[in-house]
Scaffold this motif. Structure first.
Motif, short mmCIF file in Angstrom:
data_model
loop_
_atom_site.label_atom_id
_atom_site.label_comp_id
_atom_site.label_asym_id
_atom_site.label_seq_id
_atom_site.Cartn_x
_atom_site.Cartn_y
_atom_site.Cartn_z
N TYR B 64 72.81 30.89 37.83
CA TYR B 64 74.38 30.69 37.11
C TYR B 64 73.85 31.07 35.12
CZ TYR B 64 77.09 27.40 34.46
OH TYR B 64 78.64 26.68 33.76
N ALA B 65 72.44 30.59 35.26
CA ALA B 65 71.77 30.94 33.45
C ALA B 65 72.32 32.74 34.32
CB ALA B 65 70.36 31.33 33.92
N ALA B 66 72.37 33.76 34.99
CA ALA B 66 72.23 34.75 34.49
C ALA B 66 73.90 35.35 35.40
CB ALA B 66 71.86 35.69 35.57
N ILE B 67 74.47 34.79 34.86
CA ILE B 67 75.85 35.00 35.14
C ILE B 67 76.74 34.59 33.82
CG2 ILE B 67 77.25 32.92 36.15
CD1 ILE B 67 79.09 34.64 37.25
N GLN B 68 76.14 33.94 33.12
CA GLN B 68 76.37 33.19 31.67
C GLN B 68 75.75 34.34 30.48
OE1 GLN B 68 74.70 29.62 31.50
NE2 GLN B 68 77.02 28.05 31.34
N GLU B 69 75.11 34.80 31.18
CA GLU B 69 74.03 35.80 30.17
C GLU B 69 75.11 36.75 29.82
OE1 GLU B 69 71.97 37.32 27.83
OE2 GLU B 69 71.38 35.48 28.45
N TRP B 70 75.92 37.20 31.75
CA TRP B 70 77.36 38.99 31.64
C TRP B 70 78.16 38.56 30.88
CZ3 TRP B 70 82.20 38.64 33.59
CH2 TRP B 70 82.53 40.11 33.85
N LEU B 71 78.36 37.09 31.49
CA LEU B 71 80.14 36.67 30.06
C LEU B 71 79.67 36.44 28.75
CD1 LEU B 71 80.84 33.20 32.56
CD2 LEU B 71 82.59 35.27 31.71
N ARG B 72 78.25 36.92 27.87
CA ARG B 72 78.02 37.54 26.86
C ARG B 72 78.48 38.65 26.60
NH1 ARG B 72 75.04 31.82 27.19
NH2 ARG B 72 73.27 32.88 27.97
N THR B 73 78.49 39.08 27.04
CA THR B 73 78.20 40.26 26.67
C THR B 73 79.61 40.79 26.29
OG1 THR B 73 79.03 41.14 29.44
CG2 THR B 73 76.60 41.09 28.95
N PRO B 74 79.69 41.82 25.56
CA PRO B 74 81.11 42.15 24.67
C PRO B 74 81.89 42.65 25.23
CG PRO B 74 79.49 43.23 23.76
CD PRO B 74 78.49 42.54 25.40
N PHE B 75 81.95 43.39 27.26
CA PHE B 75 82.67 44.03 28.05
C PHE B 75 83.66 42.56 28.23
CE2 PHE B 75 83.40 44.22 32.45
CZ PHE B 75 84.63 44.99 31.99
N ALA B 76 82.54 41.23 28.93
CA ALA B 76 83.19 40.24 29.86
C ALA B 76 84.18 39.25 28.39
CB ALA B 76 81.82 39.08 30.03
N ILE B 77 83.34 39.65 27.08
CA ILE B 77 84.03 38.59 26.32
C ILE B 77 85.64 39.82 26.62
CG2 ILE B 77 84.40 37.89 23.83
CD1 ILE B 77 83.12 36.45 24.87
N THR B 78 85.75 40.37 25.74
CA THR B 78 87.19 41.16 26.32
C THR B 78 87.84 41.62 26.96
OG1 THR B 78 85.74 43.36 24.72
CG2 THR B 78 88.10 43.94 25.45
N LEU B 79 87.17 41.85 28.27
CA LEU B 79 88.50 40.80 29.48
C LEU B 79 88.90 40.10 30.05
CD1 LEU B 79 89.16 42.10 32.36
CD2 LEU B 79 86.71 41.45 33.05
N ASN B 80 87.65 38.91 28.96
CA ASN B 80 88.66 37.05 28.79
C ASN B 80 89.44 37.18 27.94
OD1 ASN B 80 86.64 36.80 31.81
ND2 ASN B 80 85.09 36.18 30.00
N PHE B 81 89.78 38.13 27.56
CA PHE B 81 90.14 37.79 25.90
C PHE B 81 91.84 38.12 26.90
CE2 PHE B 81 92.35 39.56 22.42
CZ PHE B 81 92.68 37.83 21.49
N ILE B 82 91.73 39.12 27.11
CA ILE B 82 92.64 39.77 27.55
C ILE B 82 93.58 39.32 28.76
CG2 ILE B 82 93.83 41.95 28.67
CD1 ILE B 82 91.55 43.44 26.82
#
Lengths: 117, 138, 247
Positions: B64-82
């Protein structure tokens, strides 16, 4: 009645998925995709989330939230491929890909939710 | 549909324009329609994301911590924002079209569209608040 | 204030062209003129060979539908002043085969219209002596909006689904089917269901919604189709859950 069409079934799944997606996805995406990672709101801890997810009612909601929006996607994406790319002649392939994808996703959701300790 | 072009069957000289593959790019309203339909891809992405989150949860705190780490990457943030923008677009278009598919008549008069759309928006706010309350941990 | 305005009119003369070309005409600008007036001016004064359809010039007959600057419009209700300074591009209705200049071939639409049985169907006709089939204002209001259709085919020219697949029954015919389905005097809903519930019927519609926006008579075909989908889906589940209930 002539040939029995499956369209009413897939359309009903599409619509109910559309309703669930409309009501629930923006807030969840906002929380898990932006607010928690960016620290706008303090993210709940592992145990706290697990307590929530372990509840049978939450699992049921999550199952609906995973399955129906996938059928919503399947239906819309199928027509977008038909019309947007004009590839209606690949009808069978598209149908299998879209609705098959939704069925696989549904099974996967059931499996994961069932096996949460 | 049966083709029954009686007297016109042997008319050889009609001109019929082929619809361009990019028909949806040539008119704003068509483009908006395609965007609405494409929002479904982001709906599907959200389901995949949820499934990954749930899978990580069932694997234990480290996953769970690993996936949260991924969610903090700029790529994930951008993807989730779009994705958030597209799913919001889905919500708004869905609510606004509801009155057309489900007209309500009271006393023989059809209610104005906004009176059917408005309760949807109210319910949306309420449901969002309830979901947030449960997740954040009330 | 301008004196003249330019019209770019699509010309297609099958005996001399293989595909349409545009011809420019300069017509007097008059703020009271609609596009159809300008076309009539061209036909009377500039080029008598221009072909197009029109009749009532007051938005009732439904024969003067054309593309005006890319949008399907009744040319009798589309003012030149909206397009100042011009030019105004006039083309035949989109998605239909062109017969000549601005006139399209409409057999396909006529066949589709007939196929949905847009008339009152009775299981049993009442003898004349028993009088007319009465209807309350509320029952009339139920379908009235859908009965305003003038068969101008503008909704077809607005509908990309029809453009991409000519088997699709299309907005006006589906709305008219729904108009009779919702008529309290009609008993033909089951008879129409087979055709309407095919893929080429209501299910082909993706709710682009352009038909409704384009309709000069506020018919809302898109709404009619979605309402019918909802009804057909409900019926489907009923027949699935209660197979014995089916006639």
């Amino acid at each position: 009645m002539g040939k029995r069409s499956n369209e009413p079934l897939v359309w009903s799944l599409f619509s109910s998925g559309g309703v669930i997606a409309a009501f629930m996805i923006p807030i969840l995406l906002f929380l898990f995709g932006l607010a928690f990672p960016l620290g706008w709101i303090e993210a709940p801890g592992y145990e706290q989330i697990m307590t929530l997810v372990r509840h049978p009612l939450t699992r049921l909601v999550l199952f609906g939230l995973c399955s129906l929006p996938l059928f919503h996607w399947a239906h819309r994406f199928r027509f977008t491929l038909y019309d947007g790319l004009q590839i209606k002649h690949l009808n069978e392939l598209i149908t299998v890909f879209c609705y098959g994808g939704a069925v696989v996703g549904t099974l996967l959701a059931g499996y994961i939710l069932w096996n949460i300790p | 549909m049966k083709e029954t072009h009686n007297y016109t069957l042997y008319h050889p000289k009609w001109y019929r324009e082929r619809v361009s593959t990019y028909w949806w790019a040539r008119q704003w309203s068509y483009f908006r329609f395609i965007l609405r339909e494409l929002s479904s891809i982001f709906v599907a992405y959200f389901v995949v994301l949820i499934l990954f989150l749930l899978h990580a949860l069932s694997q234990g705190p480290e996953s769970y911590a690993a996936i949260q780490e991924w969610l903090r990457t700029p790529f994930a943030i951008t993807l989730n924002f779009i994705s958030l923008l597209f799913t919001l677009f889905h919500t708004i278009t869905w609510f606004n079209l509801t009155p057309r598919a489900m007209p309500v008549r009271i006393g023989g008069k059809r209610l104005p569209d906004w009176m059917i759309a408005a309760p949807n928006y109210v319910a949306w706010v309420v449901i969002s608040a309830i979901v947030a309350w449960f997740v954040i941990g009330g | 204030m301008i004196d003249t305005i330019t019209l770019e009119v699509a010309r297609y003369r099958p005996e001399q062209e293989t595909e349409p070309t545009f011809e420019r005409f300069e017509v007097p600008f008059n703020k009271d003129w609609v596009v159809l007036d300008a076309l009539n001016y061209i036909k009377d004064r500039l080029d008598g060979s221009l072909s197009y359809r029109w009749s009532c010039r007051m938005g009732v007959c439904g024969s003067c539908g054309m593309m005006v600057n890319g949008e399907p419009k009744l040319t009798c209700a589309t003012f030149l002043s909206k397009y100042v300074p011009g030019p105004i591009r006039v083309e035949p209705l989109r998605y239909f085969p062109v017969v000549r200049d601005l006139a399209v071939e409409m057999t396909d639409f006529m066949d589709k219209l007939k196929s949905v049985k847009p008339w009152i169907i009775r299981q049993e006709e009442r003898p004349l002596s028993e009088g007319e089939y009465l209807q309350t204002p509320v029952q009339l209001d139920n379908y009235k909006q859908f009965s305003m259709c003038i068969n101008c085919m503008i909704c077809y020219a607005a509908c990309p689904v029809y453009g991409l697949d000519h088997h699709f029954i299309g907005p006006a015919a589906l709305a008219l089917a729904q108009r009779y389905n919702m008529d309290s005097r009609d008993q033909g809903t089951d008879e129409r269901l087979d055709l309407l519930s095919q893929h080429e019927g209501i299910w082909g519609c993706t709710f682009v919604g352009e038909c409704t926006k384009a309709c000069p008579k506020n018919v809302d075909p898109a709404g009619a189709i979605q309402q019918y989908k909802l009804k057909a889906a409900t019926e489907w589940f009923k027949s699935f859950l209660m197979p014995w209930g089916r006639k």
